[in-house]
Design an enzyme around this catalytic site. Structure first.
Site, PDB file in Angstrom:
ATOM      1  N   GLU A  76      -7.040   1.881 -13.321  1.00  0.00           N
ATOM      2  CA  GLU A  76      -6.416   3.019 -12.633  1.00  0.00           C
ATOM      3  C   GLU A  76      -5.193   3.513 -13.407  1.00  0.00           C
ATOM      4  OE1 GLU A  76      -7.772   2.174  -8.012  1.00  0.00           O
ATOM      5  OE2 GLU A  76      -5.763   1.583  -8.593  1.00  0.00           O
ATOM      6  N   CYS A  95       0.831  -1.215   0.000  1.00  0.00           N
ATOM      7  CA  CYS A  95       0.000   0.000   0.000  1.00  0.00           C
ATOM      8  C   CYS A  95       0.860   1.258   0.000  1.00  0.00           C
ATOM      9  CB  CYS A  95      -0.932  -0.019   1.201  1.00  0.00           C
ATOM     10  SG  CYS A  95      -1.966   1.447   1.283  1.00  0.00           S
ATOM     11  N   TYR A 144      -8.970  -3.501 -11.182  1.00  0.00           N
ATOM     12  CA  TYR A 144      -8.644  -2.258 -10.477  1.00  0.00           C
ATOM     13  C   TYR A 144      -7.385  -1.602 -11.059  1.00  0.00           C
ATOM     14  CZ  TYR A 144     -11.492  -3.207  -6.197  1.00  0.00           C
ATOM     15  OH  TYR A 144     -12.476  -3.406  -5.285  1.00  0.00           O
ATOM     16  N   GLU A 188     -26.153  14.408  -3.381  1.00  0.00           N
ATOM     17  CA  GLU A 188     -27.561  14.532  -2.993  1.00  0.00           C
ATOM     18  C   GLU A 188     -28.459  13.626  -3.836  1.00  0.00           C
ATOM     19  OE1 GLU A 188     -29.517  18.346  -3.696  1.00  0.00           O
ATOM     20  OE2 GLU A 188     -28.065  18.812  -5.256  1.00  0.00           O
ATOM     21  N   LYS A 213      -0.044   5.277  -6.054  1.00  0.00           N
ATOM     22  CA  LYS A 213      -1.073   5.269  -7.114  1.00  0.00           C
ATOM     23  C   LYS A 213      -1.940   6.512  -7.027  1.00  0.00           C
ATOM     24  CE  LYS A 213      -4.839   4.057  -6.156  1.00  0.00           C
ATOM     25  NZ  LYS A 213      -5.279   2.687  -6.013  1.00  0.00           N
ATOM     26  N   HIS A 221     -27.162  20.719  -1.138  1.00  0.00           N
ATOM     27  CA  HIS A 221     -27.312  21.245  -2.494  1.00  0.00           C
ATOM     28  C   HIS A 221     -26.354  22.401  -2.743  1.00  0.00           C
ATOM     29  CE1 HIS A 221     -29.475  21.786  -6.211  1.00  0.00           C
ATOM     30  NE2 HIS A 221     -29.536  23.083  -5.967  1.00  0.00           N
ATOM     31  N   CYS A 225      -1.618   1.675  -3.032  1.00  0.00           N
ATOM     32  CA  CYS A 225      -2.597   2.756  -2.798  1.00  0.00           C
ATOM     33  C   CYS A 225      -1.996   4.153  -2.798  1.00  0.00           C
ATOM     34  CB  CYS A 225      -3.292   2.569  -1.446  1.00  0.00           C
ATOM     35  SG  CYS A 225      -3.366   0.904  -0.817  1.00  0.00           S
TER      36      CYS A 225
HETATM   37  P1  NDP Z   1      -8.005  -7.873 -10.537  1.00  0.00           P
HETATM   38  O1  NDP Z   1      -8.272  -9.232 -10.081  1.00  0.00           O
HETATM   39  O2  NDP Z   1      -8.882  -6.752 -10.080  1.00  0.00           O
HETATM   40  O3  NDP Z   1      -7.992  -7.833 -12.121  1.00  0.00           O
HETATM   41  C1  NDP Z   1      -7.184  -8.700 -12.865  1.00  0.00           C
HETATM   42  C2  NDP Z   1      -7.526  -8.513 -14.321  1.00  0.00           C
HETATM   43  O4  NDP Z   1      -6.642  -9.274 -15.115  1.00  0.00           O
HETATM   44  C3  NDP Z   1      -8.937  -8.990 -14.654  1.00  0.00           C
HETATM   45  O5  NDP Z   1      -9.493  -8.085 -15.578  1.00  0.00           O
HETATM   46  C4  NDP Z   1      -8.690 -10.356 -15.284  1.00  0.00           C
HETATM   47  O6  NDP Z   1      -9.658 -10.704 -16.232  1.00  0.00           O
HETATM   48  C5  NDP Z   1      -7.367 -10.135 -15.971  1.00  0.00           C
HETATM   49  N1  NDP Z   1      -6.599 -11.366 -16.123  1.00  0.00           N
HETATM   50  C6  NDP Z   1      -6.265 -12.273 -15.176  1.00  0.00           C
HETATM   51  N2  NDP Z   1      -5.519 -13.265 -15.690  1.00  0.00           N
HETATM   52  C7  NDP Z   1      -5.355 -12.978 -16.992  1.00  0.00           C
HETATM   53  C8  NDP Z   1      -4.705 -13.635 -18.064  1.00  0.00           C
HETATM   54  N3  NDP Z   1      -4.050 -14.782 -17.872  1.00  0.00           N
HETATM   55  N4  NDP Z   1      -4.738 -13.071 -19.285  1.00  0.00           N
HETATM   56  C9  NDP Z   1      -5.421 -11.900 -19.476  1.00  0.00           C
HETATM   57  N5  NDP Z   1      -6.067 -11.242 -18.513  1.00  0.00           N
HETATM   58  C10 NDP Z   1      -6.038 -11.771 -17.280  1.00  0.00           C
HETATM   59  O7  NDP Z   1      -6.492  -7.616 -10.173  1.00  0.00           O
HETATM   60  P2  NDP Z   1      -5.594  -6.339 -10.078  1.00  0.00           P
HETATM   61  O8  NDP Z   1      -4.236  -6.813 -10.358  1.00  0.00           O
HETATM   62  O9  NDP Z   1      -6.159  -5.211 -10.860  1.00  0.00           O
HETATM   63  O10 NDP Z   1      -5.712  -5.965  -8.531  1.00  0.00           O
HETATM   64  C11 NDP Z   1      -5.544  -6.967  -7.542  1.00  0.00           C
HETATM   65  C12 NDP Z   1      -6.363  -6.657  -6.338  1.00  0.00           C
HETATM   66  O11 NDP Z   1      -5.763  -5.612  -5.608  1.00  0.00           O
HETATM   67  C13 NDP Z   1      -7.764  -6.148  -6.644  1.00  0.00           C
HETATM   68  O12 NDP Z   1      -8.666  -7.183  -6.866  1.00  0.00           O
HETATM   69  C14 NDP Z   1      -8.075  -5.365  -5.407  1.00  0.00           C
HETATM   70  O13 NDP Z   1      -8.570  -6.215  -4.431  1.00  0.00           O
HETATM   71  C15 NDP Z   1      -6.735  -4.809  -5.002  1.00  0.00           C
HETATM   72  N6  NDP Z   1      -6.600  -3.415  -5.471  1.00  0.00           N
HETATM   73  C16 NDP Z   1      -7.405  -2.470  -4.923  1.00  0.00           C
HETATM   74  C17 NDP Z   1      -7.326  -1.167  -5.338  1.00  0.00           C
HETATM   75  C18 NDP Z   1      -8.254  -0.155  -4.743  1.00  0.00           C
HETATM   76  O14 NDP Z   1      -8.810  -0.404  -3.694  1.00  0.00           O
HETATM   77  N7  NDP Z   1      -8.463   0.990  -5.392  1.00  0.00           N
HETATM   78  C19 NDP Z   1      -6.370  -0.733  -6.346  1.00  0.00           C
HETATM   79  C20 NDP Z   1      -5.566  -1.820  -6.861  1.00  0.00           C
HETATM   80  C21 NDP Z   1      -5.688  -3.095  -6.423  1.00  0.00           C
HETATM   81  P3  NDP Z   1     -11.087 -11.331 -15.811  1.00  0.00           P
HETATM   82  O15 NDP Z   1     -11.917 -10.185 -15.328  1.00  0.00           O
HETATM   83  O16 NDP Z   1     -11.587 -11.913 -17.079  1.00  0.00           O
HETATM   84  O17 NDP Z   1     -10.801 -12.343 -14.767  1.00  0.00           O
END
Ligand code: NDP
Length: 449
Positions: free
Chosen positions: A181, A43, A177, A440, A51, A435, A48
């Protein structure tokens, strides 16, 4: 507890490990925490915090453009990436020191080394064996990169925070995510940004209206989104890196970033040898109290692959410390956890999506408002905000609140309190709006769609 060197030995000084250490120490436990990297974990160092700083940096681009509609004379602006990264690094170094001071002030001993578990009550660290009544695994996670040819040509979010220079063209693989982002960050900073996602709408798991709205907004912001596109291989080319797609298509960029999920950091910690059960994704299997299959070993945060969010890891860490040393058995509550995606515009959500609600409740009412935010009546920007409430008709309870729009995270945080309290739609209706705000809308939606 005198038979052991420590009452609690924590491996990993990220969000969960630090909170558990400090709370345990405040209950009188003798605590040590081992960290091989920088204090604060993902983080603070590569998640976090940096980012959000980069999101702030990139959002000025839109603000500069929008200001013209309010009478500001337009001028050319040039972004200096190295200055941004240096400022970001200074802030992180400051936070590392804050973490250090917090741990020192709590009486927690910090061991700057990698630790391994060598027995149910023993860790090996820096060439020493240390005994502890309890061991807490808080080792977090790391980016997952699919094993495709040329995968080592790609960067992940870890490296994106430290690029020497801003690429001219960036391609980001993934639709979660991190992908959306960073797409916003690079696009805002003027990089030609492509998002390559294997599904047909970003943010799988979020409410469908939210996904559709954000997908539109990404496109309107100028991000080139390729749906139904899975990566097959990367290849080094003279002019950049080629990304070959499974359907035969291809594209080229100067940098390719894999934002394809994260995996738990459970390897090479000695866990299997002492009998700590891992699931098929390598996550430490824990019960409601975060206790692993070995009674003296607990685990919190991303290494358990429950909900990978800092505030959740913090809650889990505190609950373990309270359970073990506070005389209060305490299980973290994973219900109605709000979260925000710092895409541009933001997405934020708490509670059930419409489809989750329909699967669980017989009659679900949905309230939806889609509108052009007031700021953009003058800026002229083509952007829309979406707010949505999902309500159980029988009890009137609000089951879910979802939003795409500026400051969605700030707005949904307040509504998350209401959901935790079991608020009903009539209570939302009885609440007077502020407002003129966007928020709201959440208390003025009267007719279900
Ligand atoms: P996510 O699980 O959110 O997203 C992973 C993405 O990669 C999905 O779109 C998935 O597709 C795709 N994917 C996975 N495997 C493959 C593959 N082999 N080939 C192509 N595409 C693939 O993971 P992130 O890495 O974005 O983030 C991890 C976690 O960290 C989040 O789930 C969240 O919990 C946390 N996080 C939170 C944030 C916040 O609170 N703002 C910011 C960043 C991270 P599909 O949808 O089809 O599975």
């Amino acid at each position: 507890m005198g038979d052991f060197d420590y009452d609690l030995f924590v491996i990993g000084a990220g969000s969960g490990g630090v909170r558990a250490s400090r709370v345990a120490a405040s209950h009188g436990a003798r605590v040590a925490v081992a960290e091989e990297g920088r204090l604060g974990g993902t983080c603070v160092n590569v998640g976090c915090v940096p980012k959000k700083l980069l999101v702030y940096a990139s959002s000025y681009a839109q603000a500069f453009e929008d200001s013209a509609g309010f009478g500001w004379r337009e001028g050319s602006r040039e972004h200096r990436w190295p200055q941004l990264i240096a400022a970001k690094d200074r802030e992180i170094t400051r936070l590392n020191a804050v973490y250090r001071r917090m741990l020192d002030a709590s009486g927690v001993e910090v061991v700057e080394a990698r630790a391994r578990v060598v027995g149910p009550n023993t860790v090996s660290v820096g060439g020493r064996e240390i005994s502890a009544r309890y061991i807490l695994l808080a080792t977090g996670g790391r980016p997952f990169v699919p094993a495709i040819p040329g995968a080592d040509l790609a960067i992940t979010s870890n490296e994106a925070f430290y690029l020497d220079e801003l690429p001219r063209r960036m391609a980001i693989v993934g639709g979660g995510y991190i992908a959306v982002e960073f797409a916003g960050i690079f696009n805002g900073l003027g990089v030609e940004t492509q998002l390559v996602y294997r599904g047909d709408l970003v943010l799988r798991g979020f409410d469908l209206d939210i996904r559709a709205t954000l997908s539109d907004e990404l496109r309107k912001a100028g991000i080139i989104v390729h749906y139904n596109s899975a990566p097959a291989a990367l290849e080094q080319r003279e002019a950049g890196i080629g990304l070959l797609l499974r359907d035969g298509g291809e594209l080229e960029a100067d940098r390719i970033m894999m934002a394809t999920g994260r995996v738990p950091n459970s390897a090479d910690l000695g866990l299997e040898q002492v009998g700590v059960k891992l699931n098929e994704r390598g996550a430490v299997v824990v019960d409601a109290y975060s206790q692993s299959s070995v009674a003296s070993i607990y685990a919190v945060g991303d290494v358990t692959d429950r909900i990978a969010l800092t505030p959740v890891a913090i809650a889990e860490g505190k609950a373990v410390a309270d359970t073990l040393f506070g005389g209060a058995e305490s299980a973290p509550d994973h219900d109605n956890v709000p979260s925000a995606v710092f895409s541009q515009p933001n997405v934020a959500t708490v509670g059930l999506t419409e489809s989750e609600a329909r699967a669980r409740f017989a009659h679900v009412d949905v309230y939806r408002a889609s509108f052009r935010p007031m700021r953009h009546t003058l800026s002229g920007r083509d952007t829309r905000s979406l707010m949505k409430l999902v309500v159980d008709r029988e009890t009137e309870r609000v089951l879910g609140c979802h939003m795409v729009g500026e400051d969605a995270g700030e707005i949904i945080q307040g509504l998350a309190v209401a959901l935790k309290c079991g608020a009903t739609k009539s209570q939302f209706d009885a609440t007077i709006g502020i407002h003129p705000t966007a928020a709201e809308e959440f208390v003025t939606m009267r007719t279900p769609v």
